[in-house]
Write a protein that holds these residues in place. Structure first.
Motif, PDB file in Angstrom:
ATOM      1  N   GLY A 120       0.800  -1.222   0.000  1.00 18.33           N
ATOM      2  CA  GLY A 120       0.000   0.000   0.000  1.00 18.33           C
ATOM      3  C   GLY A 120       0.826   1.262   0.000  1.00 18.33           C
ATOM      4  N   ALA A 121       2.154   1.115  -0.036  1.00 20.44           N
ATOM      5  CA  ALA A 121       3.004   2.308  -0.097  1.00 20.44           C
ATOM      6  C   ALA A 121       2.717   3.086  -1.369  1.00 20.44           C
ATOM      7  N   TRP A 122       2.474   2.355  -2.452  1.00 22.55           N
ATOM      8  CA  TRP A 122       2.015   2.957  -3.704  1.00 22.55           C
ATOM      9  C   TRP A 122       0.651   2.351  -4.001  1.00 22.55           C
ATOM     10  N   SER A 123      -0.381   3.125  -3.865  1.00 18.61           N
ATOM     11  CA  SER A 123      -1.743   2.608  -3.984  1.00 18.61           C
ATOM     12  C   SER A 123      -2.255   2.697  -5.415  1.00 18.61           C
ATOM     13  N   LEU A 124      -3.384   2.045  -5.636  1.00 21.83           N
ATOM     14  CA  LEU A 124      -4.020   2.035  -6.948  1.00 21.83           C
ATOM     15  C   LEU A 124      -4.303   3.461  -7.411  1.00 21.83           C
ATOM     16  N   GLY A 125      -3.853   3.787  -8.615  1.00 18.60           N
ATOM     17  CA  GLY A 125      -4.073   5.112  -9.177  1.00 18.60           C
ATOM     18  C   GLY A 125      -3.011   6.131  -8.806  1.00 18.60           C
ATOM     19  N   GLN A 126      -2.079   5.760  -7.944  1.00 21.05           N
ATOM     20  CA  GLN A 126      -1.039   6.701  -7.512  1.00 21.05           C
ATOM     21  C   GLN A 126       0.075   6.799  -8.551  1.00 21.05           C
ATOM     22  N   ARG A 127       0.639   7.991  -8.678  1.00 23.36           N
ATOM     23  CA  ARG A 127       1.761   8.180  -9.586  1.00 23.36           C
ATOM     24  C   ARG A 127       3.060   7.823  -8.877  1.00 23.36           C
ATOM     25  N   LEU A 128       3.900   7.035  -9.534  1.00 19.58           N
ATOM     26  CA  LEU A 128       5.190   6.669  -8.970  1.00 19.58           C
ATOM     27  C   LEU A 128       6.148   7.862  -9.042  1.00 19.58           C
ATOM     28  N   PRO A 129       7.180   7.861  -8.211  1.00 17.99           N
ATOM     29  CA  PRO A 129       8.188   8.922  -8.284  1.00 17.99           C
ATOM     30  C   PRO A 129       8.832   8.939  -9.670  1.00 17.99           C
ATOM     31  N   PRO A 130       9.370  10.065 -10.110  1.00 16.93           N
ATOM     32  CA  PRO A 130      10.062  10.127 -11.397  1.00 16.93           C
ATOM     33  C   PRO A 130      11.207   9.117 -11.438  1.00 16.93           C
ATOM     34  N   GLU A 131      11.607   8.747 -12.626  1.00 19.56           N
ATOM     35  CA  GLU A 131      12.604   7.695 -12.796  1.00 19.56           C
ATOM     36  C   GLU A 131      13.892   7.902 -11.979  1.00 19.56           C
ATOM     37  N   PRO A 132      14.490   9.118 -11.975  1.00 14.60           N
ATOM     38  CA  PRO A 132      15.721   9.288 -11.188  1.00 14.60           C
ATOM     39  C   PRO A 132      15.492   9.030  -9.698  1.00 14.60           C
ATOM     40  N   GLU A 133      14.359   9.525  -9.185  1.00 12.92           N
ATOM     41  CA  GLU A 133      14.037   9.327  -7.771  1.00 12.92           C
ATOM     42  C   GLU A 133      13.715   7.871  -7.491  1.00 12.92           C
ATOM     43  N   LEU A 134      13.014   7.225  -8.419  1.00 11.50           N
ATOM     44  CA  LEU A 134      12.674   5.819  -8.254  1.00 11.50           C
ATOM     45  C   LEU A 134      13.939   4.961  -8.227  1.00 11.50           C
ATOM     46  N   ALA A 135      14.877   5.277  -9.094  1.00  6.56           N
ATOM     47  CA  ALA A 135      16.146   4.543  -9.114  1.00  6.56           C
ATOM     48  C   ALA A 135      16.890   4.702  -7.798  1.00  6.56           C
ATOM     49  N   GLU A 136      16.836   5.902  -7.229  1.00  2.00           N
ATOM     50  CA  GLU A 136      17.507   6.151  -5.950  1.00  2.00           C
ATOM     51  C   GLU A 136      16.815   5.395  -4.821  1.00  2.00           C
ATOM     52  N   ILE A 137      15.481   5.390  -4.818  1.00  7.77           N
ATOM     53  CA  ILE A 137      14.722   4.679  -3.787  1.00  7.77           C
ATOM     54  C   ILE A 137      15.041   3.196  -3.798  1.00  7.77           C
ATOM     55  N   LEU A 138      15.127   2.620  -5.007  1.00  7.86           N
ATOM     56  CA  LEU A 138      15.358   1.183  -5.136  1.00  7.86           C
ATOM     57  C   LEU A 138      16.835   0.818  -5.065  1.00  7.86           C
ATOM     58  N   GLY A 139      17.696   1.819  -5.164  1.00 15.30           N
ATOM     59  CA  GLY A 139      19.131   1.542  -5.152  1.00 15.30           C
ATOM     60  C   GLY A 139      19.591   0.841  -6.405  1.00 15.30           C
ATOM     61  N   MET A 140      18.960   1.175  -7.532  1.00 14.93           N
ATOM     62  CA  MET A 140      19.257   0.542  -8.814  1.00 14.93           C
ATOM     63  C   MET A 140      19.620   1.608  -9.837  1.00 14.93           C
ATOM     64  N   SER A 141      20.209   1.167 -10.940  1.00 15.32           N
ATOM     65  CA  SER A 141      20.493   2.101 -12.024  1.00 15.32           C
ATOM     66  C   SER A 141      19.203   2.487 -12.726  1.00 15.32           C
ATOM     67  N   ARG A 142      19.220   3.601 -13.415  1.00 16.20           N
ATOM     68  CA  ARG A 142      18.019   4.047 -14.132  1.00 16.20           C
ATOM     69  C   ARG A 142      17.654   3.071 -15.237  1.00 16.20           C
ATOM     70  N   ASN A 143      18.668   2.465 -15.897  1.00 14.28           N
ATOM     71  CA  ASN A 143      18.386   1.487 -16.949  1.00 14.28           C
ATOM     72  C   ASN A 143      17.646   0.273 -16.397  1.00 14.28           C
ATOM     73  N   THR A 144      18.060  -0.204 -15.220  1.00 15.97           N
ATOM     74  CA  THR A 144      17.399  -1.361 -14.592  1.00 15.97           C
ATOM     75  C   THR A 144      15.965  -1.019 -14.223  1.00 15.97           C
ATOM     76  N   VAL A 145      15.774   0.154 -13.634  1.00 18.47           N
ATOM     77  CA  VAL A 145      14.428   0.591 -13.239  1.00 18.47           C
ATOM     78  C   VAL A 145      13.543   0.772 -14.465  1.00 18.47           C
ATOM     79  N   ARG A 146      14.122   1.318 -15.518  1.00 18.43           N
ATOM     80  CA  ARG A 146      13.351   1.533 -16.750  1.00 18.43           C
ATOM     81  C   ARG A 146      12.863   0.204 -17.314  1.00 18.43           C
ATOM     82  N   GLU A 147      13.723  -0.817 -17.281  1.00 15.09           N
ATOM     83  CA  GLU A 147      13.336  -2.135 -17.782  1.00 15.09           C
ATOM     84  C   GLU A 147      12.251  -2.760 -16.901  1.00 15.09           C
ATOM     85  N   ALA A 148      12.361  -2.608 -15.598  1.00 15.40           N
ATOM     86  CA  ALA A 148      11.352  -3.152 -14.691  1.00 15.40           C
ATOM     87  C   ALA A 148      10.000  -2.485 -14.919  1.00 15.40           C
ATOM     88  N   VAL A 149      10.009  -1.187 -15.100  1.00 11.20           N
ATOM     89  CA  VAL A 149       8.772  -0.459 -15.371  1.00 11.20           C
ATOM     90  C   VAL A 149       8.172  -0.926 -16.697  1.00 11.20           C
TER      91      VAL A 149
END
Length: 216
Positions: free
Chosen positions: A25-54
């Motif tokens: 529930g940290a990210w709920s239905l209809g919620q917008r995820l953080p932008p890619e650079p921030e998402l990569a930082e949150i997950l501790g992954m490279s932007r390319n890895t996060v982009r592929e997962a998305v």
């Protein structure tokens, strides 16, 4: 471990981390995820890895990318996982689940149908009847399921309609096998007509009874 295998494992980790946040529930239905650079930082992954997962989660229907707006949570469960779970069930289980959906949908359809719904139901039933007994079994099944989809659609509940549409894809192959089995009861078009008549006159109990009889 080669570069490709390493990349794949990192993407799998990113997928798991995103799914865990959605499930919690940290990210709920209809919620917008953080932008890619921030998402990569949150997950501790490279932007390319996060982009592929998305990309993978967008393909499977969990996420939705809106151009110029961002990435949103579209579903709280992976539809591909659901499809696999449904596919593992037996045809008997599938037919039981179909009956649960259809019988209640028929009841609601009798209460909510429009005049346009009745016209479409008649057309769908006529098309199904015209194909019964032809060598094109797959065409008959497609039209029969289309009639039942029209019944569900006449309940005017988009979630119920989508669930049945999704479920029909799973059971179609099983129906092709079971309908052709020797000794199996064949489609009772009089019951189909009774179902249509009950929906048209707004008799919810009769519609549910006719639909239940069709699935016995």
């Amino acid at each position: 471990m080669g570069t490709t295998s390493l990349k794949r494992s990192l993407v799998d980790i990113a997928l798991e981390q995103i799914r865990l946040r959605i499930d919690s529930g940290a990210w709920s239905l209809g919620q917008r995820l953080p932008p890619e650079p921030e998402l990569a930082e949150i997950l501790g992954m490279s932007r390319n890895t996060v982009r592929e997962a998305v990309r993978v989660l967008t393909f499977s229907g969990v996420l939705e990318v809106r151009q110029g707006d961002g990435t949103y949570v579209r579903a709280c469960a992976d539809p591909l996982d659901t499809m696999l779970a449904l596919a593992r069930g037996s045809i008997e289980q599938a037919l039981e689940a179909r009956a649960v959906i259809e019988v209640e949908a028929a009841r609601l359809a009798a209460l909510r149908r429009s005049d346009a719904d009745i016209v479409e139901l008649r057309q769908a039933l006529e098309a199904s009847e015209s194909l019964y007994g032809s060598p094109r079994l797959d065409d008959y099944i497609a039209h029969d399921l289309a009639f039942h989809q029209r019944v569900v659609d006449s309940a005017h509940n988009p979630l119920l309609s989508e669930l049945y549409r999704y479920f029909s894809r799973v059971i179609r192959a099983g129906l092709e096998r079971t309908i052709s089995e020797p000794g199996r009861p064949q489609p009772a078009f009089e019951l189909h007509r009774q179902l249509l008549a009950a929906i048209e006159r707004g008799d919810a109990d009769a519609a549910a009874t006719a639909n239940r009889a069709l699935l016995i």
